[in-house]
Design a protein around this motif. Structure first.
Motif, short mmCIF file in Angstrom:
data_model
loop_
_atom_site.label_atom_id
_atom_site.label_comp_id
_atom_site.label_asym_id
_atom_site.label_seq_id
_atom_site.Cartn_x
_atom_site.Cartn_y
_atom_site.Cartn_z
N LEU A 181 0.84 -1.21 0.00
CA LEU A 181 0.00 0.00 0.00
C LEU A 181 0.87 1.26 0.00
O LEU A 181 0.55 2.25 -0.66
N THR A 182 2.01 1.19 0.72
CA THR A 182 2.93 2.34 0.74
C THR A 182 3.54 2.56 -0.64
O THR A 182 3.64 3.70 -1.11
N ILE A 183 3.92 1.46 -1.29
CA ILE A 183 4.49 1.54 -2.64
C ILE A 183 3.46 2.16 -3.60
O ILE A 183 3.78 3.08 -4.37
N ALA A 196 12.30 2.54 -5.33
CA ALA A 196 13.10 1.41 -5.85
C ALA A 196 14.24 1.09 -4.89
O ALA A 196 14.50 -0.09 -4.58
N LEU A 197 14.91 2.15 -4.41
CA LEU A 197 16.04 1.96 -3.49
C LEU A 197 15.59 1.27 -2.20
O LEU A 197 16.22 0.31 -1.74
N VAL A 198 14.49 1.75 -1.64
CA VAL A 198 13.98 1.17 -0.38
C VAL A 198 13.61 -0.30 -0.59
O VAL A 198 13.90 -1.16 0.25
N MET A 199 12.99 -0.60 -1.75
CA MET A 199 12.61 -2.00 -2.03
C MET A 199 13.84 -2.89 -2.17
O MET A 199 13.86 -4.01 -1.64
N LEU A 200 14.86 -2.40 -2.87
CA LEU A 200 16.07 -3.22 -3.07
C LEU A 200 16.83 -3.40 -1.75
O LEU A 200 17.38 -4.47 -1.50
N VAL A 201 16.85 -2.34 -0.94
CA VAL A 201 17.48 -2.47 0.39
C VAL A 201 16.70 -3.49 1.23
O VAL A 201 17.28 -4.30 1.96
N GLY A 202 15.38 -3.48 1.08
CA GLY A 202 14.52 -4.46 1.77
C GLY A 202 14.87 -5.88 1.38
O GLY A 202 14.88 -6.78 2.22
N PRO A 243 10.23 -6.69 4.16
CA PRO A 243 9.55 -5.73 3.28
C PRO A 243 10.24 -4.36 3.39
O PRO A 243 10.58 -3.92 4.50
N GLY A 244 10.48 -3.72 2.27
CA GLY A 244 11.23 -2.45 2.26
C GLY A 244 10.64 -1.41 3.21
O GLY A 244 11.38 -0.74 3.94
N PHE A 245 9.31 -1.27 3.18
CA PHE A 245 8.67 -0.25 4.01
C PHE A 245 8.12 -0.85 5.30
O PHE A 245 7.07 -0.41 5.79
N ASP A 246 8.83 -1.82 5.86
CA ASP A 246 8.34 -2.43 7.11
C ASP A 246 8.37 -1.44 8.26
O ASP A 246 7.65 -1.59 9.24
N GLN A 290 9.52 -8.69 -4.45
CA GLN A 290 10.00 -7.35 -4.12
C GLN A 290 11.21 -6.98 -4.98
O GLN A 290 11.34 -5.84 -5.43
N LEU A 291 12.07 -7.96 -5.20
CA LEU A 291 13.25 -7.72 -6.06
C LEU A 291 12.79 -7.34 -7.47
O LEU A 291 13.31 -6.37 -8.05
N LEU A 292 11.83 -8.08 -7.99
CA LEU A 292 11.31 -7.78 -9.34
C LEU A 292 10.74 -6.37 -9.40
O LEU A 292 11.05 -5.60 -10.32
#
Lengths: 160, 73
Positions: free
Chosen positions: A19-21, A41-47, A53-56, A85-87
């Motif tokens: 939902l955040t994405i 994208a950066l937050v997701m890849l760091v996740g 989940p990136g925005f956990d 998430q990587l995709l």
């Protein structure tokens, strides 16, 4: 066939992440802010690297304390969700590169693709990235070792 | 409000509404297709208890796992 041990996966954290994405990507589109797409994208890849989940942090520090979400812990494999998430992160990275090289239409098309797939998962309970992961597993592609939890359709949210 | 932002907002609302409509229509189509297939199953024709199982010619595990059911009385 190897016995697969399921882990406890909090699907509420995954949903808040999606939902955040969706929210940030739509915000980026409406206000024409490609840098927000790059940030997502950066937050997701760091996740992916953090195996979470990136925005956990939105889930832990906002959604949970404010009572907007409740933990929804299911027996599942975390790997397919990480792959999804990587995709998503890679597609948004490709979108960000499109903005940089001046093909904004292609960039926004990729952003809307991620929004659509995240919405399908958040509201429809179907994770396309997870389905792809299980499909690659069936094709015996190395690294895709998990199989769908018993009784669940590949990519669909597992029951109970 | 900036006209560009307003245009993008309407565009976003249109895309979201289109996506919801597409999802709704897809679900409707699947339900209609399932309903049309439902009456063609042998179980609904004969009115008797029937076993519906899924396999392929080369699926040894499918046959092995489901074999006890075939011989069950």
């Amino acid at each position: 066939m190897a016995i697969q041990v399921l882990k406890r996966v909090d699907h509420a954290a995954i949903k808040v992440n999606q939902l955040t994405i969706i929210f940030l990507c739509i915000l980026a589109f409406v206000f024409n802010m490609p840098w927000v797409v790059a940030l997502v994208a950066l937050v997701m890849l760091v996740g992916v690297l953090r195996k979470a989940p990136g925005f956990d942090f939105v889930y832990r520090y906002a959604a949970l304390p404010l009572g907007l979400a409740k933990p929804d812990i299911l027996s599942d494999h975390p790997e397919p969700h990480r792959f999804a998430q990587l995709l998503g992160g890679l597609v948004l990275t490709a979108g960000s590169i499109s903005f940089l090289i001046g093909t904004a239409a292609a960039g926004w098309a990729m952003v809307w693709l991620v929004i659509a797939l995240a919405a399908l998962n958040a509201f429809g309970g179907f994770c396309v990235g997870c389905a792809l992961y299980y499909w690659f597993g069936r094709l015996s592609i190395p690294g895709f070792t998990r199989q769908p939890p018993a009784g669940s359709i590949p990519g669909m949210r597992p029951e109970g | 409000m900036n006209i560009d932002i307003l245009t993008r907002l309407y565009l976003a609302l249109g895309i979201v509404a289109g996506g919801i409509l597409l999802y709704f229509l897809m679900n409707k189509f699947l339900l209609i297709r399932t309903r049309s297939v439902k009456g063609t199953l042998p179980i609904s024709v004969s009115g008797k208890v029937a076993v519906l199982y899924f396999t392929t010619p080369n699926c040894a595990p499918c046959k092995t796992i489901q074999r006890p059911l075939h011989y069950a009385r």
